[in-house]
Design a protein around this motif. Structure first.
Motif, short mmCIF file in Angstrom:
data_model
loop_
_atom_site.label_atom_id
_atom_site.label_comp_id
_atom_site.label_asym_id
_atom_site.label_seq_id
_atom_site.Cartn_x
_atom_site.Cartn_y
_atom_site.Cartn_z
N CYS A 362 8.32 37.05 48.66
CA CYS A 362 6.86 37.12 48.80
C CYS A 362 6.41 36.39 50.06
O CYS A 362 6.32 36.98 51.12
CB CYS A 362 6.28 36.53 47.51
N ASN A 398 -4.45 43.13 51.50
CA ASN A 398 -5.43 44.06 50.93
C ASN A 398 -6.22 43.29 49.87
O ASN A 398 -6.07 43.51 48.67
CB ASN A 398 -4.66 45.24 50.31
N ALA A 402 -5.79 42.75 45.79
CA ALA A 402 -4.79 41.75 45.40
C ALA A 402 -5.35 40.35 45.19
O ALA A 402 -4.77 39.56 44.45
CB ALA A 402 -3.67 41.71 46.45
N ILE A 423 -5.61 44.38 60.54
CA ILE A 423 -4.37 44.97 61.07
C ILE A 423 -3.58 45.48 59.87
O ILE A 423 -3.06 44.68 59.07
CB ILE A 423 -3.56 43.93 61.87
N ASP A 424 -3.54 46.77 59.69
CA ASP A 424 -2.92 47.35 58.49
C ASP A 424 -2.66 48.83 58.74
O ASP A 424 -3.52 49.53 59.25
CB ASP A 424 -3.86 47.18 57.28
N GLY A 443 5.86 47.76 60.22
CA GLY A 443 7.03 47.09 60.81
C GLY A 443 6.86 46.70 62.26
O GLY A 443 7.81 46.21 62.87
N ASN A 445 4.36 44.57 63.54
CA ASN A 445 3.42 43.45 63.72
C ASN A 445 3.71 42.62 64.96
O ASN A 445 2.79 42.20 65.65
CB ASN A 445 3.51 42.50 62.50
N LEU A 519 1.44 40.16 52.49
CA LEU A 519 2.81 40.67 52.49
C LEU A 519 3.08 41.68 53.60
O LEU A 519 4.24 41.92 53.93
CB LEU A 519 3.10 41.32 51.14
N HIS A 524 8.99 41.75 55.84
CA HIS A 524 9.54 42.51 56.97
C HIS A 524 10.71 41.75 57.56
O HIS A 524 10.77 40.52 57.42
CB HIS A 524 8.48 42.66 58.08
N SER A 797 3.09 48.52 47.63
CA SER A 797 2.06 47.52 47.53
C SER A 797 1.50 47.48 46.11
O SER A 797 2.23 47.78 45.17
CB SER A 797 1.00 47.95 48.56
N ARG A 798 0.21 47.15 45.95
CA ARG A 798 -0.33 47.03 44.59
C ARG A 798 -1.71 47.66 44.43
O ARG A 798 -2.38 47.95 45.40
CB ARG A 798 -0.34 45.58 44.11
N VAL A 799 -2.13 47.84 43.17
CA VAL A 799 -3.51 48.26 42.90
C VAL A 799 -4.22 47.14 42.14
O VAL A 799 -3.57 46.31 41.51
CB VAL A 799 -3.62 49.57 42.06
N LEU A 800 -5.53 47.18 42.20
CA LEU A 800 -6.36 46.16 41.56
C LEU A 800 -6.04 45.99 40.08
O LEU A 800 -5.96 44.87 39.56
CB LEU A 800 -7.83 46.58 41.73
N HIS A 802 -3.41 46.63 38.09
CA HIS A 802 -2.12 46.20 37.53
C HIS A 802 -1.50 45.09 38.34
O HIS A 802 -1.76 44.96 39.53
CB HIS A 802 -1.17 47.39 37.38
N ASN A 804 1.96 43.28 39.43
CA ASN A 804 3.41 43.25 39.63
C ASN A 804 4.15 44.09 38.59
O ASN A 804 3.88 45.27 38.44
CB ASN A 804 3.91 41.81 39.65
N LYS A 894 8.24 46.53 52.82
CA LYS A 894 7.16 47.28 53.46
C LYS A 894 7.62 48.37 54.41
O LYS A 894 6.79 49.12 54.92
CB LYS A 894 6.23 46.30 54.19
N1 LIG Z 1 -4.04 43.58 41.43
C1 LIG Z 1 -2.99 42.88 41.82
N2 LIG Z 1 -3.16 41.70 42.46
C2 LIG Z 1 -2.08 41.01 42.88
C3 LIG Z 1 -0.76 41.44 42.62
C4 LIG Z 1 -0.63 42.67 41.93
O1 LIG Z 1 0.48 43.16 41.67
N3 LIG Z 1 -1.75 43.36 41.55
N4 LIG Z 1 0.31 40.72 43.04
C5 LIG Z 1 0.12 39.37 43.52
C6 LIG Z 1 1.20 39.02 44.44
S1 LIG Z 1 2.67 38.54 43.78
C7 LIG Z 1 1.05 39.01 45.78
S2 LIG Z 1 2.28 38.44 46.77
C8 LIG Z 1 -0.20 39.40 46.41
C9 LIG Z 1 0.02 40.40 47.53
O2 LIG Z 1 -1.16 40.79 48.12
P1 LIG Z 1 -1.13 41.33 49.62
O3 LIG Z 1 -0.58 40.29 50.51
O4 LIG Z 1 -2.47 41.88 49.91
O5 LIG Z 1 0.03 42.45 49.52
P2 LIG Z 1 0.17 44.01 49.47
O6 LIG Z 1 -1.03 44.64 48.87
O7 LIG Z 1 1.48 44.32 48.89
O8 LIG Z 1 0.24 44.42 50.99
C10 LIG Z 1 -0.77 44.10 51.85
C11 LIG Z 1 -1.01 45.10 52.92
O9 LIG Z 1 0.05 45.11 53.85
C12 LIG Z 1 0.00 46.36 54.47
N5 LIG Z 1 1.18 46.57 55.31
C13 LIG Z 1 2.32 47.23 55.03
N6 LIG Z 1 3.14 47.22 56.11
C14 LIG Z 1 2.50 46.54 57.09
C15 LIG Z 1 2.82 46.19 58.43
O10 LIG Z 1 3.88 46.51 58.96
N7 LIG Z 1 1.91 45.49 59.12
C16 LIG Z 1 0.71 45.12 58.61
N8 LIG Z 1 -0.12 44.41 59.38
N9 LIG Z 1 0.37 45.45 57.34
C17 LIG Z 1 1.26 46.12 56.58
C18 LIG Z 1 -0.18 47.29 53.30
O11 LIG Z 1 -0.69 48.54 53.73
C19 LIG Z 1 -1.17 46.54 52.43
O12 LIG Z 1 -2.50 46.95 52.65
O13 LIG Z 1 -1.07 39.99 45.47
C20 LIG Z 1 -1.19 39.25 44.26
N10 LIG Z 1 -2.27 39.86 43.55
#
Ligand SMILES: Nc1nc2c(c(=O)[nH]1)N[C@H]1C(S)=C(S)[C@@H](COP(=O)(O)OP(=O)(O)OC[C@H]3O[C@@H](n4cnc5c(=O)[nH]c(N)nc54)[C@H](O)[C@@H]3O)O[C@H]1N2
Ligand SMILES: Nc1nc2c(c(=O)[nH]1)N[C@H]1C(S)=C(S)[C@@H](COP(=O)(O)OP(=O)(O)OC[C@H]3O[C@@H](n4cnc5c(=O)[nH]c(N)nc54)[C@H](O)[C@@H]3O)O[C@H]1N2
Ligand code: SF4
Ligand code: SF4
Ligand SMILES: [Mo]
Length: 905
Positions: A362, A398, A402, A423-424, A443, A445, A519, A524, A797-800, A802, A804, A894
């Motif tokens: 993570c 996102n 998340a 940046i996404d 990939g 960044n 993430l 990455h 990635s994830r949705v609002l 659910h 993990n 990712k």
């Molecule tokens: N609803 C909900 N909430 C959660 C979770 C869940 O499962 N569900 N899990 C929890 C956990 S453990 C974590 S770690 C956090 C994670 O929360 P976030 O850190 O927001 O993780 P993700 O949504 O997996 O990915 C974030 C974004 O990275 C983008 N991305 C993918 N590849 C790249 C890239 O190469 N460069 C850039 N700049 N962006 C990229 C994706 O499109 C996505 O929009 O959320 C937590 N909250």
């Protein structure tokens, strides 16, 4: 009035002087001194509205001057003002207004009964109304009830047109779902174009139900709060925002959950997980007894039997193969105290540093990268700074899905016009509001970061004074950046370099710029390096050590910050103390009475490799469903199946627990006390709302029992006892005491005097000077090796709705809102591949294949596919591979080279 300087800043309430504060309204001023002024349309978290006029007061600008009636909620208090809160005229006015409101309210309204609370009735009582003189004026009882939502109801006959719900949806959540149609008496609250909840864009945050004074919009659980015997304040156990919750309890049953308005983290707000997704706690599938596998089948066992078996098997493995043949994976869902005990069990009792946690998969690159740059691997600033900043940069996160409560705050600022960069590769919700959306290829960044640094230097926007005074290695960094070819990097990222330049200039020109990352940065092969670049950007523009700036990782799990702080990682003990330092060992030996192991332990991917190779014999996993969530599932399964002994401490029979030799039933956060540390380093008290379900033990108790069984000493698992021990070991917990945490917790470092810290690195960095690091972009091996055969990039990635592995959210009504993982594919690719929305497709990579439903969407660019990993039947991690971050071994979830085919042909 005497011009006595002592009295210079006062106003008078009912004849007595009180000190005023800058910027407050009459209502806030009066409430601060505990004067009761009734209100209906006021919610202190919302902009003053002044619609109901119930809060009217008499105001004179001097003692005997002429009086004027004003709405106290939106009139600023002024020096020397004389305020009458309960003059005869005012009381009469209020009574008349409330009488009118009551007369338009159904006589048979059941809110007071069912919700146990109706603000309208409280206010009516306060102004002295028992019955309305205007009774039976035409009311809105013909309005339909909306029961389409699994958690919320609307019954607009009860609506008193205070519009608090509309304003909460706009100003707190920023969803703009609710509106007003019609005028005057005929005006009515509508959802979108007057559709039902389930058809609307509602994200089920519950802010409207939370603020509604009459239950016209309500939540289905709240009705039972009236039966509560106690209300317990605790902390949500889903994401790292750390929202405070108030749990209504009767006996050992949870009735409802609300959020306290005075919570510094969430001010009464939550997402649908915190407020509504808690019914898993007594789901029939909760584990209620230890299980031991005999001849491939689980049989129930007593705690003693299970403990005895574990002690025998682990001792035998230790004697035959050494302590390093045993490993532990701790849980970021569990408390600090439980994580501390878990690593203590492995290190001080079993004798190995083989201890890790989900931070590995993570934000381990964040912790490492920020330690390299600044000396501390945690967020530099606080969430409250979002309100103060003048620029927001979100990289690879996102947050509206998340980290929804923080996401809503970020979104609010963007909607108000605070300039921003997102940046996404995906058009996320906040990307829609961003000033600059840099939609790069997944990939890339580091190429993007190098471009931004280049343009900031080229445009002379660096903060020379900050760099000279506080940083090192700048000149060599600058020289290498300026030698880069922007055209090359532009083609790597796939984003117009002129746009990148404008965005970089905007970031560097801002007075205060705050960055958030997730993430999309860390998961990455160049994850840690990208984190160091986010630090580079902040340092070169002087965006460190002040309010409203900094580098702020959006930490994922509720207590992933804490799990790492407590030492659940193989190379640093509790408090990030390196395990190879003699000084640390002296301290450990003095404390634990044993010599702790010195050899760095295995990281999670190394544990699986060692298990496959036969070197690792036993793993103890607490609260992590690695069989579903770790990458390259076949490899993980092979590893777990090759072990001699697997212990899983869980609340459900997860995919991982199914493979265990012994399963120990732990408890959910609702059944335990301790602390969680959120993403802004805030240590908050988790208080048990109910007793552990019959047959279960808290995870802390299980670990304490096992420490004692295996020859160690742990007199108690009580949070006050374990926290006291932690405070002696972990320097930044020195002043943490269970009974002094208060309702809102403390941000570490907490000094010996109990003082917390909201901003890090104010005068100097933890490591002394902030360090610049330069790296070249490198294409991931995944694409080099597999890109030609599997031409699409899948990012997961994830949705609002659910969370993990979704062991919890799938056991709630959230499953009625989202019931499967969906693959997003760009229209252009969909046409080429003959894929239509809602059809099944085959998705396959070098590692394996899965089937899932596709949806055609412009959120992804051509060549990029997007999905989530919440449903075990799909097993998305069959596709992901073994490529990891070069520094920390965080898996590259990712970027996965895949191909896709319609199933119909
Ligand atoms: N609803 C909900 N909430 C959660 C979770 C869940 O499962 N569900 N899990 C929890 C956990 S453990 C974590 S770690 C956090 C994670 O929360 P976030 O850190 O927001 O993780 P993700 O949504 O997996 O990915 C974030 C974004 O990275 C983008 N991305 C993918 N590849 C790249 C890239 O190469 N460069 C850039 N700049 N962006 C990229 C994706 O499109 C996505 O929009 O959320 C937590 N909250
Ligand atoms: N493809 C893909 N895979 C990913 C990711 C991705 O972006 N893409 N993200 C990765 C990330 S960031 C993370 S953090 C991991 C998360 O992966 P996991 O940590 O495996 O996910 P969780 O669902 O949080 O699992 C925690 C487990 O703990 C259990 N549990 C909950 N509370 C308690 C408790 O109090 N006590 C005990 N004993 N058990 C409890 C739950 O039932 C659940 O089985 O997934 C990773 N996997
Ligand atoms: S639940 Fe949240 S998003 Fe839905 S209507 Fe209410 S305030 Fe708006
Ligand atoms: S934002 Fe995070 S901490 Fe807050 S209620 Fe939602 S899941 Fe829980
Ligand atoms: Mo995570």
């Amino acid at each position: 009035m005497t011009k006595n300087p002592e009295l210079a800043k006062v106003a008078f309430i009912n004849g007595q002087p009180y000190q005023i504060e800058a910027g407050e309204t009459i209502l806030q001023f009066a409430q601060r001194y505990h004067f009761s002024i009734p209100t209906l349309c006021d919610d202190s978290r919302l902009e003053a509205y002044g619609a109901c006029r119930v809060c009217s007061v008499d105001v004179a600008l001097q003692a005997d001057g002429p009086q004027k009636v004003v709405a106290s909620c939106h009139t600023p208090v002024a020096e020397g003002m004389h305020i009458e809160t309960h003059s005869v005229a005012i009381q009469k006015l209020r009574k008349n207004i409330v009488e009118l409101v009551v007369s338009d309210h159904p006589l048979d309204c059941d809110t007071c009964e069912s919700n146990g609370h109706c603000e309208l009735q409280d206010v009516a009582a306060e102004v002295g109304i028992t019955e309305s003189r205007y009774q039976n004026a035409e009311n809105h009882s013909h309005y339909d009830k909306d029961e389409s939502h699994p958690y919320m109801r609307s019954d607009l006959a009860k609506c008193i047109n205070c519009y608090r719900c509309v304003r909460a949806c706009d100003e707190i959540q920023g969803e703009l779902v609710l509106g007003i149609s019609g005028r005057g008496f005929a005006s009515k609250i509508i959802k979108d174009d007057d559709v039902s909840f389930d058809e609307s864009a509602c994200v089920s945050c519950g802010a409207c139900a939370h603020t509604c004074p009459t239950g016209a919009i309500s939540d289905i659980f709240q009705a039972r709060a009236v039966e509560a015997e106690k209300k317990v304040r605790t902390v949500c156990s889903y994401c790292g925002v750390g929202c405070n919750l108030e749990v209504s309890v009767r006996g050992n049953e949870i009735l409802s959950i609300r959020a306290p308005n005075d919570a510094e983290v969430n001010q009464g707000h939550t997402c649908l997980k915190g407020r509504y997704a808690w019914k898993f706690y007594n789901h029939p599938e909760r584990l209620k007894t230890p299980l031991i596998k005999k001849n491939g089948q689980f049989v129930s066992a007593s705690w003693d039997e299970a403990y005895q078996l574990i002690a025998t098997r682990l001792s035998k493995i230790k004697i035959e193969h050494g302590a390093d043949a045993i490993a532990g994976i701790s849980s970021a869902r569990c408390t600090n105290e439980e994580n501390y005990l878990m690593q203590k069990l492995l290190r001080a009792v079993i004798g190995t540093n083989n201890i890790d946690c989900c931070a590995r998969v993570c934000h381990s690159p964040t912790a490492y990268g920020m330690q390299q740059a600044f000396g501390t691997g945690a967020a530099t600033n606080s969430i409250k700074d979002i309100k103060e900043t003048s620029f927001i940069m979100v990289i690879g996160a996102n947050p509206t899905a998340a980290h929804p409560v923080t996401g809503a705050k970020i979104k609010q600022q963007l909607m108000k016009g605070v300039p921003s960069i997102v940046i996404d590769p995906v058009k996320t919700e906040i990307a829609r509001y961003a000033t600059y959306h840099l939609q790069l290829r997944p990939g890339t960044n580091l190429a993007m970061m190098n471009m931004m640094c280049y343009y900031i230097i080229e445009q002379n926007l660096v903060d020379d004074a900050f760099i000279t005074e506080r940083c090192e290695d700048w000149e060599s960094f600058k020289a290498r950046v300026m030698a880069l070819n922007m055209d090359e990097l532009e083609s790597i990222c796939g984003v117009d370099k002129a746009l990148v330049k404008r965005a970089a200039v905007a970031y560097a020109s801002a007075d205060k710029a705050m960055s958030f990352h997730g993430l999309g940065v860390t998961e990455h092969s160049q994850g840690s390096r990208t984190v160091m670049y986010i630090a580079n950007l902040a340092m070169m523009t002087g965006n460190i050590g002040r309010p409203g700036v900094g580098v702020n990782p959006l930490r994922g799990q509720n207590n992933v910050q804490g799990a790492a702080d407590m030492g659940c990682q193989p190379h640093q003990g509790a408090g990030y103390m390196p395990i190879d330092s003699a000084d640390n060992h002296a301290k450990y030996t003095a404390h634990y009475g044993v010599h702790m192991p010195e050899k760095a332990g295995l990281k999670i991917p190394q544990m699986f490799n060692a298990a496959v190779a036969g070197d690792l014999k036993a793993i103890w996993i607490m609260g992590e469903d690695v069989a579903q969530t770790d990458p390259n599932q076949q490899h993980v399964l092979a590893a777990l199946n090759n072990l001699d002994f697997l212990v899983v401490q869980e609340i459900f029979l997860s995919e991982t627990a199914k493979l265990a030799d012994v399963v120990l039933p732990g408890t959910s956060f609702l059944e335990k006390s301790g602390t969680f540390t959120n993403g802004e380093r805030r240590i908050q008290a988790v208080n048990a709302a109910i007793e552990p379900l019959s047959g279960c033990k808290t995870d802390g108790q299980i670990l304490a029992d096992m420490i004692n069984h295996l020859g160690g000493q742990q007199p108690s698992a009580a949070p006050e006892v374990v926290l006291e021990e932690i405070a002696q070991i972990v320097p930044f917990f020195a002043g943490v005491k269970w009974h002094e945490l208060g309702e809102n917790g403390k941000q570490w470092p907490v000094l010996a005097d109990g003082q917390g810290t909201d901003i890090l690195h104010i005068e100097q960095f933890k490591r002394g000077k902030g360090k610049f690091h330069y790296f070249d972009f490198a294409e991931t091996q995944e694409l080099i090796a597999n890109g030609a055969t599997f031409p699409f990039i899948l990012t997961t990635s994830r949705v609002l709705e659910h969370y993990n592995a979704a062991t919890m959210t799938r056991r709630t009504n959230n499953e009625k809102i989202v019931d499967k993982d969906i693959l997003l594919i760009n229209p252009q690719d969909a046409r080429r591949k003959q894929i239509v929305s809602d059809s099944e497709v085959k998705l396959f990579s070098e590692r394996g294949e899965i089937r899932m439903v596709a949806k055609v969407s412009n959120k992804v660019k051509p060549g990029v596919l997007f999905t989530t990993f919440h449903f075990p039947e799909l097993m998305v991690n069959r596709l992901t591979g073994d490529i990891c971050d070069t520094e920390t071994m965080c898996p590259e979830y990712k970027v996965v080279a895949v191909d896709v085919q319609p199933l119909s042909c």
